[in-house]
Design a protein around this motif. Sequence first.
Motif, short mmCIF file in Angstrom:
data_model
loop_
_atom_site.label_atom_id
_atom_site.label_comp_id
_atom_site.label_asym_id
_atom_site.label_seq_id
_atom_site.Cartn_x
_atom_site.Cartn_y
_atom_site.Cartn_z
N GLN A 125 2.33 2.80 -2.73
CA GLN A 125 2.09 2.06 -3.96
C GLN A 125 0.62 1.81 -4.22
OE1 GLN A 125 5.03 -1.28 -4.69
NE2 GLN A 125 5.66 -0.73 -2.61
N LEU A 178 -0.49 5.20 -5.94
CA LEU A 178 -0.13 4.59 -7.22
C LEU A 178 1.29 4.93 -7.64
CD1 LEU A 178 -3.45 5.04 -9.24
CD2 LEU A 178 -2.68 3.08 -7.91
N GLU A 179 2.19 4.99 -6.67
CA GLU A 179 3.59 5.22 -6.98
C GLU A 179 4.27 3.89 -7.31
OE1 GLU A 179 5.52 7.22 -3.81
OE2 GLU A 179 4.49 9.13 -4.14
N THR A 180 5.37 3.99 -8.03
CA THR A 180 6.19 2.81 -8.25
C THR A 180 6.92 2.48 -6.95
OG1 THR A 180 8.08 4.14 -8.94
CG2 THR A 180 6.53 3.44 -10.66
N LEU A 223 -1.99 -2.32 -9.55
CA LEU A 223 -2.99 -1.26 -9.54
C LEU A 223 -2.65 -0.13 -10.50
CD1 LEU A 223 -3.74 -1.03 -5.70
CD2 LEU A 223 -5.34 -1.71 -7.51
N ARG A 224 -1.42 0.32 -10.51
CA ARG A 224 -1.05 1.47 -11.34
C ARG A 224 -0.98 1.11 -12.82
NH1 ARG A 224 4.23 1.86 -12.74
NH2 ARG A 224 4.07 4.14 -12.80
N LEU A 245 -9.21 2.11 -4.44
CA LEU A 245 -8.14 2.83 -3.76
C LEU A 245 -8.59 3.30 -2.38
CD1 LEU A 245 -6.63 5.02 -6.66
CD2 LEU A 245 -6.04 2.70 -5.93
#
Length: 569
Positions: free
Chosen positions: A349, A353-355, A508-509, A522
């Motif tokens: 995450q 930057l993944e859900t 962040l995303r 990051l």
Amino acid sequence: MDHPESSAEIPLSTTRRESHPEPKIETETPSHSIDEALGAGTVEQDSKDGAPSKKLLAFKLAFIGLAAAVFVFQMDATSLGIALPTIAGELHGQSLESFWANMSYTLCGLVMQPLWASISNAFGRKPPLYVCIVFFTVGSIGFALAKNMSIIIVGRVLQGFGGGGIDVLAEIILADITTLQERSFYLGLMGIPISIGNILGPSVGALFSNYASWRWIGWVNLPFLGLAAPLIVFFLRLRPVQLDKSLAANLNRLDWIGMFLVVVGITIFVLPFSWAGSLYPWDSWRTLFPMFLGIVVLVVFAIYEKRPATPMMPHRLFHSKTANMTLAGAFIHGMILISILQYLPLFYQAVELETAIGSAVSLLPAVITSVLFAAISMMMVSVVGGYVWIIRFAWIILTLGTGLLALFDVGSSSSMRFGLPILWGAGVALLRLLLLPMQASVQNVDDTGLAIGQLLTVRMFGALVGLTVASTIFNSVFSATLSSIERPTGPLASLADAKNAVAFISELRKLDISPQVLDPVLKIYLKCFRTIFYTMAGLGSLGLITSLFTDDLDLSAKDLGQQQFEESS
């Protein structure tokens, strides 16, 4: 320390010794279907002809109930980490509160495991198991209804009290109702729900926090507990222990002073980890003194355990080199397992930057691999002719797999995200085999429950230390690296205080800022996670060293514990 009991003092049917080189392993080959598997094992009955009997339907249903209860505990142990940023953000929690939301579950489970094992020796396995299920149910409801982080922590405390007991009592009961000769197969079957729950936990946390509500992490436990409880109540038929007429006499059988010392020692030792590097420096007396005091109390506990008539951790369990090395390996296994399970989803995450659900999907190959290896690991013992070389192989691939995680970078390809954790998942699953040498090392079959409780306590203690080490590394590296770049401003202003680093991951995303501004942040997160991966890989090499001093012990014993399964109600 006291000396081990001689064979003259222990009935032949309840005596086992460490074997010498070239031991003979006589483990039965398992059946192919699960239904056949649950009925394939044999137990020694007091029948006239001495013939073994098939497992009854009641045994199978009781086994399913135990497996369901353990599944819930393992799933809940790892589901919170991936949802923690969402929870902390919604309830305005700081890093310290997030730390204790995770830590309280493990800490309470740790301090209660040896207590539950000791209580079950005195009062029987089922009454404390019922209490543990109630604790876990109430804690799950409290967590689901929480309005602030304080209630989250209280709910996790109750879940830890109950979950730690469910974990250790299920393993002890399994040892009671199966012989050592057949146990590797049943441990393999039990390893399936354990591994599924352990590694599926992050996926469950991600699904609920992303598509429904994180509160369902608590609610989802109730249907499984609703399945487990009646199966255990009605079908788990254990031979009752002989109790004294008065409650006071029964209570006096417990090692109360030992219980007090171990709870106080572990708690005092762990507390300073929560504030080291944040409230107080690592070299502050406020950090070092309670850690030293906790160690002193635990040493006093270890010395004192020579005195009680029924000690929690009798010294006779430590007279085996194989048992001692197995305990050291279990401690390291706990450190690596829980720390990576908690921080790898956060890595996906924060850096990729993944859900939350995306991070869970990235872990699916590791989940599948882990389940497969957990199912076959115990069954490989009869094929290989022992467990030592399987354990050594497991440490090798776990160390290599953990080190490979450091190859992750910002913007890693999908093949790396899916593939790198697979080897780690296989290694942690195979190391469930550590239960076998610990159980085989006991001289008296009725010490098996204490030996299991001891191993699971040490492994959970390792998990607790692993979480604190990983948390300390994350916070320390984040603070140190952040000071080397320009102070964050605008949407990133919250990161000026490292205490907000975990809670900010979910944001962040969503930030609408240029890659030139975001990438340095990051890379700070990446450095934190890489340091954790390197540390855990180094610990894996220490685990491999412990396995070099472990021997193959005889697994052909067919004796059962006093609280064995009753064939008739």
